[in-house]
Design an enzyme around this catalytic site. Structure first.
Site, PDB file in Angstrom:
ATOM      1  N   CYS A 404       0.945  -1.155  -0.146  1.00  0.00           N
ATOM      2  CA  CYS A 404       0.100  -0.139  -0.174  1.00  0.00           C
ATOM      3  C   CYS A 404       0.902   1.256   0.019  1.00  0.00           C
ATOM      4  CB  CYS A 404      -0.986  -0.166   1.197  1.00  0.00           C
ATOM      5  SG  CYS A 404      -2.428   0.851   0.919  1.00  0.00           S
ATOM      6  N   HIS A 535      -3.460  -4.821   0.530  1.00  0.00           N
ATOM      7  CA  HIS A 535      -2.885  -5.454   1.785  1.00  0.00           C
ATOM      8  C   HIS A 535      -2.970  -7.153   1.704  1.00  0.00           C
ATOM      9  CE1 HIS A 535      -2.321  -1.790   4.272  1.00  0.00           C
ATOM     10  NE2 HIS A 535      -3.472  -1.308   3.439  1.00  0.00           N
ATOM     11  N   GLU A 537      -1.396  -9.082   3.459  1.00  0.00           N
ATOM     12  CA  GLU A 537      -1.322  -9.704   4.691  1.00  0.00           C
ATOM     13  C   GLU A 537      -2.557  -9.972   5.436  1.00  0.00           C
ATOM     14  OE1 GLU A 537      -0.429  -6.661   3.961  1.00  0.00           O
ATOM     15  OE2 GLU A 537      -1.092  -5.157   5.635  1.00  0.00           O
TER      16      GLU A 537
HETATM   17  N1  GLN Z   1      -1.965   6.585   2.990  1.00  0.00           N
HETATM   18  C1  GLN Z   1      -2.032   5.825   1.808  1.00  0.00           C
HETATM   19  C2  GLN Z   1      -3.627   5.785   1.208  1.00  0.00           C
HETATM   20  O1  GLN Z   1      -4.392   6.098   1.874  1.00  0.00           O
HETATM   21  C3  GLN Z   1      -1.939   4.394   2.161  1.00  0.00           C
HETATM   22  C4  GLN Z   1      -2.777   3.796   2.774  1.00  0.00           C
HETATM   23  C5  GLN Z   1      -2.159   2.427   3.461  1.00  0.00           C
HETATM   24  O2  GLN Z   1      -0.960   2.243   3.355  1.00  0.00           O
HETATM   25  N2  GLN Z   1      -3.168   1.681   3.947  1.00  0.00           N
HETATM   26  O3  GLN Z   1      -3.672   5.592   0.131  1.00  0.00           O
END
Ligand code: GLN
Length: 576
Positions: A404, A535, A537
């Site tokens: 992300c 994500h 994970e």
């Molecule tokens: N802050 C970034 C976004 O909102 C990444 C979010 C995250 O890593 N979950 O896109």
């Protein structure tokens, strides 16, 4: 439906979640279908608005629910897919009752905690416990209910009362309670007083422990067990000794040794549930596989060193699912996992000026790691340090996994240092700057006003693009055409930059259905430089590690060929 409640006394944070999920996993080895519900006695509707530094990670479900991290434990141990309704919070249940009141459902009545709220809790549990959660698509046989906090807190009182009533509603043979307690060792002596007091509290609220699971740093002496049994008015076979073991993955085996299942099988009349020979066979296979996994853990000789470069490193629970996915992967790769925690801002030049030692220690960790991981995160702090770590991994051909935010910062790094857009940045950190310099942009569909539950959340498909047969991540995923993974973000890579990035070797191998949104990038001519906007994970399972993580750990440990030729598989059948 059989209900097993797991509550806690003395103090929180002693492994109630692990005990509850291990118990559930053992029921599965007997062939039963198991589900779980987590009760969190806080006023937030969900965990989405809580700081990871205060409460640990926010876990994300397929349906986009942002929940307490314990739901992750259940999904990982039980190989199930839960919904947001499997997490009940005080905020959620009050809001449910208040909405009903406004609709006129209680017309003429004074709405009260007892019976209206307590009834609502019981109805909720009964309804949600029946939702199919595994790939059989059938109603579960057993529901584990974990009650957060410690019994006796003001917060949990309505839930405790609801459960007290519930034991009569569903009948004695369908309800068992395991109370998790702690025996501290003071000057070499195992102290039972806190456990005695905790059980007294529990009984005074009308809940009767069927088992007392005693956490202790060491094996309990027989006299300690006898003392607990006597003072807490239970038999010695109802006291389970949960002492420290090699890893949390060994806990089910520890419980098994102590014949916990024999007691619960009798107590809950489990033989009344009809299961097929095939179910029993599947359960056996699961146990074989689990033992093969813990065997790998115990026998691994090599160590794989992963530098985790983040900004919430002071509370490790902020990255719980990431740690778990790394653990699952390293066990499969037959390596001991060593995580090197790096606070991202320590890598920045300003730290070199102000705190030289910190700066050098941080760079020492990054430069000696077998693999570098930049997990998800929000806000500017630390991101310049993460960019430097991504640069190091790219230039020195060290395996890199970005999740992300880790994808976004690695793209900024590439735009700045390979393509030459020196002022490349994310609109998240500098919203009022020249849009031409935005490598990462706000997604058009995202709500700018409301923060709770409004990100791009939950399961979404990613499609592997044409001409990606060279891609390692595609191979690790088993050469599928598409994969579905969980998301939680507001920003994305600026789609205008795709061509430029790809011409320079940073390939958007996986994209969403529009073909414009980057879901997976992979760098050509690098041992493993992969990042995902989602994500991975969150869907990692103990016996079936998340693929991007597995590929990353395999590359870091130097066992990628073994992973791809299937020689790392556990004993036991593939599906359970
Ligand atoms: N802050 C970034 C976004 O909102 C990444 C979010 C995250 O890593 N979950 O896109």
């Amino acid at each position: 439906m059989k209900y097993v409640v797991v509550s806690g006394g003395v103090i929180s944070g002693i492994g109630k979640g692990v005990l509850a999920s291990s118990t559930g996993m053992l029921f599965k080895t007997l062939g039963y279908k198991v589900t779980s519900i987590k009760i969190d006695p806080y006023m937030n509707i969900d965990a989405g608005t809580m700081s990871p530094l205060e409460h640990g990670e926010c876990f994300v479900l397929d349906d986009g629910g942002e929940t307490d991290l314990d739901l992750g434990n259940y999904e990982r141990y039980l190989n199930v897919t839960l919904t947001k309704d499997h997490n009940i919070t005080t905020g959620k249940i009050y809001s449910h009752v208040i909405q009903k009141e406004r609709k006129g459902d209680y017309l003429g009545k004074t709405v009260q905690i007892v019976p209206h709220l307590t009834n609502a809790i019981q109805d909720w549990i009964e309804r949600v416990s029946r939702i199919p959660v595994d790939d059989t698509g059938l109603e579960p046989d057993i529901c584990i209910i974990e009650l957060g906090g410690t019994v006796g807190d003001i917060e949990s009182a309505p839930f405790v009362e609801a459960l007290r009533q519930f034991q009569f509603k569903v009948g004695r043979e369908n309800f068992a309670l395991i109370h998790v307690s702690l025996v501290p060792v003071i000057h070499g002596e195992q102290k039972t007083k806190p456990t005695q007091a905790a059980i007294k509290d529990l009984r005074s609220l009308g809940l009767i422990p069927d088992m007392i699971a005693v956490r202790c740093s060491e094996i309990l002496d027989l006299p300690t067990i006898e003392k607990i049994a006597m003072f807490c008015h239970v038999g010695c076979d109802q006291v389970v000794n949960v002492h420290d073991v090699n890893s949390t993955y060994h806990v089910p085996l520890l419980l098994l040794e102590q014949k916990m299942m024999d007691y619960l099988t009798k107590r809950l009349h489990l033989n009344e549930i009809s299961i097929t020979d095939e179910d029993i066979q599947k359960g056996n296979q699961l146990l074989i596989k689990w033992k093969s996994m813990t065997g790998n853990y115990d026998e691994s000789l090599q160590t794989v060193k992963i530098a985790l470069v983040g900004k919430y490193t002071h509370l490790k629970d902020s990255y719980l699912s990431v740690i778990k996915a790394l653990e699952h992967s390293s066990m499969k790769c037959r390596n001991k996992l060593e995580i090197q925690w790096v606070e991202a801002s320590d890598l920045e030049p300003e730290t070199q000026e102000t705190e030289k030692d910190k700066f050098h220690a941080a760079w020492n960790k990054v430069s000696t790691a077998d693999g570098i991981l930049v997990p998800g995160g929000f806000g500017y702090r630390g991101t310049e340090g993460m960019i430097l770590a991504a640069k190091w991994a790219r230039e020195n051909k060290v395996p890199y996994l970005g999740v992300c935010l880790g994808l976004q910062i690695a793209t900024i790094e590439f735009m700045r240092n390979v393509i030459g857009m020196k002022d490349g940045k994310s609109a998240e950190f500098f919203p009022d700057t020249d849009p031409e310099s935005h490598v990462v942009v706000y997604m058009p569909e995202i709500d700018k006003e409301n923060m709770g539950g409004t990100m791009r959340l939950g399961l979404r498909p990613t499609y592997f693009q044409d001409n990606t047969d060279w891609s390692q991540i595609k191979k690790v995923y088993g050469n599928k055409d598409s994969v579905a993974e969980r998301h939680r973000h507001r920003y994305e890579i600026n789609p205008k930059l795709i061509t430029q990035l790809e011409e320079n070797g940073l390939m958007f191998v996986g994209r969403d259905e529009t073909g414009d949104r980057c879901e997976i990038f992979e760098l050509k001519n690098h041992p493993y430089y992969v990042a995902t906007q989602y994500h991975p994970e969150y869907t990692s399972k103990v016996l079936d590690p998340s693929k991007p993580f597995l590929g990353f750990v395999a590359a870091s440990a130097g066992v990628m060929p073994k992973l791809l030729d299937g020689s790392l598989e556990y004993e036991g059948s593939a599906d359970f």
